[in-house]
Design an enzyme around this catalytic site. Structure first.
Site, PDB file in Angstrom:
ATOM      1  CG  HIS A 163      -1.823   1.218   1.252  1.00  0.00           C
ATOM      2  ND1 HIS A 163      -1.419   2.433   1.788  1.00  0.00           N
ATOM      3  CD2 HIS A 163      -3.084   1.414   0.804  1.00  0.00           C
ATOM      4  CE1 HIS A 163      -2.399   3.318   1.676  1.00  0.00           C
ATOM      5  NE2 HIS A 163      -3.418   2.720   1.076  1.00  0.00           N
ATOM      6  CG  LEU A 199      -3.675  -8.290   5.882  1.00  0.00           C
ATOM      7  CD1 LEU A 199      -3.687  -7.871   7.345  1.00  0.00           C
ATOM      8  CD2 LEU A 199      -2.787  -9.509   5.679  1.00  0.00           C
ATOM      9  N   GLY A 216     -11.102  -5.537  -1.356  1.00  0.00           N
ATOM     10  CA  GLY A 216     -11.460  -4.149  -1.142  1.00  0.00           C
ATOM     11  C   GLY A 216     -11.127  -3.357  -2.384  1.00  0.00           C
ATOM     12  CG  HIS A 274      -6.145  -0.170  -2.076  1.00  0.00           C
ATOM     13  ND1 HIS A 274      -6.116   1.027  -2.755  1.00  0.00           N
ATOM     14  CD2 HIS A 274      -6.065   0.146  -0.749  1.00  0.00           C
ATOM     15  CE1 HIS A 274      -6.021   2.026  -1.885  1.00  0.00           C
ATOM     16  NE2 HIS A 274      -5.992   1.514  -0.671  1.00  0.00           N
TER      17      HIS A 274
END
Length: 270
Positions: free
Chosen positions: A29, A87, A90, A92
């Protein structure tokens, strides 16, 4: 003087050069915390040590260099598997990474996010044990104990589904309730989850840090722990195994090497 034989050299099949495998691009990220970048680089070193013949690269979604589009541009038209250091599903995983991949000349496939997976539970269990969790507790102690699984949070409902799955896997391992809670963008908060467990008579509440590396959210969640708080997942050996497992899954998929739009990303592959 050395003489070069004029006889043709016989080359066995084993000596023929094997084609280079698709590159592994670890997609982080990005963070303003320098410890996060250090953790990511150590993970890269562990992946390279475990697979020395595998081309391994790093790309960030934001905040740190190299950014993912720059990393992909440097690969030209080579094949690459993008492994999100994330994890759960979503925005991203489902939008940002596939769109960056589609805009590059590289022939890419996006692997599933790291979670949920039993190897993450291995890491969470190890970190809790390091923090003081005792696996051999008696029944009375277990009745008073619980864990809050502290995650970053997302507005995507599939992200919460993945985090709940990890919480259930950890609960099965520990034999106590595990409630997922979030630092932002979702509920319950860590404080709310702790209060709910305390109201149910669970007075030994640990906070399990469900973050890949140290950072602001991990620190804030740990500070709310009424008892112990584990360290982030970090560079535990199981994390390296999981990164390579996701890479191997993606290369084994039908059509590996072709572009994978967001809907082709394996959602809950274990």
């Amino acid at each position: 003087m050395n003489r070069i034989s004029s006889r043709p050299r016989l080359v066995s099949l084993d000596e023929r050069r094997r084609p280079e495998p698709p590159a592994l691009v670890l997609v982080a990220h990005g963070s303003r915390d320098p410890r996060t970048l250090a953790t990511v680089h150590e993970l890269l070193d562990q992946v390279r040590a475990q697979r020395p013949d595998l081309p391994v690269h790093l790309g960030h979604i934001e905040l740190n260099e190299p950014l993912l589009p720059d990393t992909l541009a440097s690969l030209g038209t080579a094949e690459a598997v993008l492994v999100p250091l994330l994890l759960s599903r979503g925005y991203h995983v489902k939008r940002d990474i596939p769109e960056m991949a589609a805009a590059s000349p590289a022939r890419t496939r996006v692997a599933a996010p790291l979670g949920p997976h039993p190897l993450l539970v291995d890491t969470l269990h190890a970190r809790l044990t390091e923090a003081g969790w005792h696996t051999g507790t008696d029944e009375e102690t277990r009745r008073e104990s619980a864990v809050v699984l502290a995650a970053a949070g997302s507005r995507d409902p599939e992200s919460a589904t993945d985090t709940r799955r990890t919480a259930q896997l950890l609960a099965d391992r520990l034999g106590v309730p595990v409630i997922p809670a979030y630092a932002s963008a979702a509920t319950p908060t860590v404080e709310t989850a702790i209060r709910a467990l305390t109201a149910r008579g669970r007075h030994r509440v640990a906070v399990a840090s469900y973050f890949t590396a140290p950072g602001l959210f991990a620190r804030q969640c740990a500070q709310k722990a009424p008892w112990i708080a584990s360290a982030p997942l970090g560079t535990h050996p199981a994390m390296t195994d999981l990164i390579l497992h996701r890479y191997d899954q993606a290369t084994d998929l039908k059509g590996a090497g072709n572009r994978a739009p967001s809907h082709e990303v394996p959602a809950l592959a274990i």
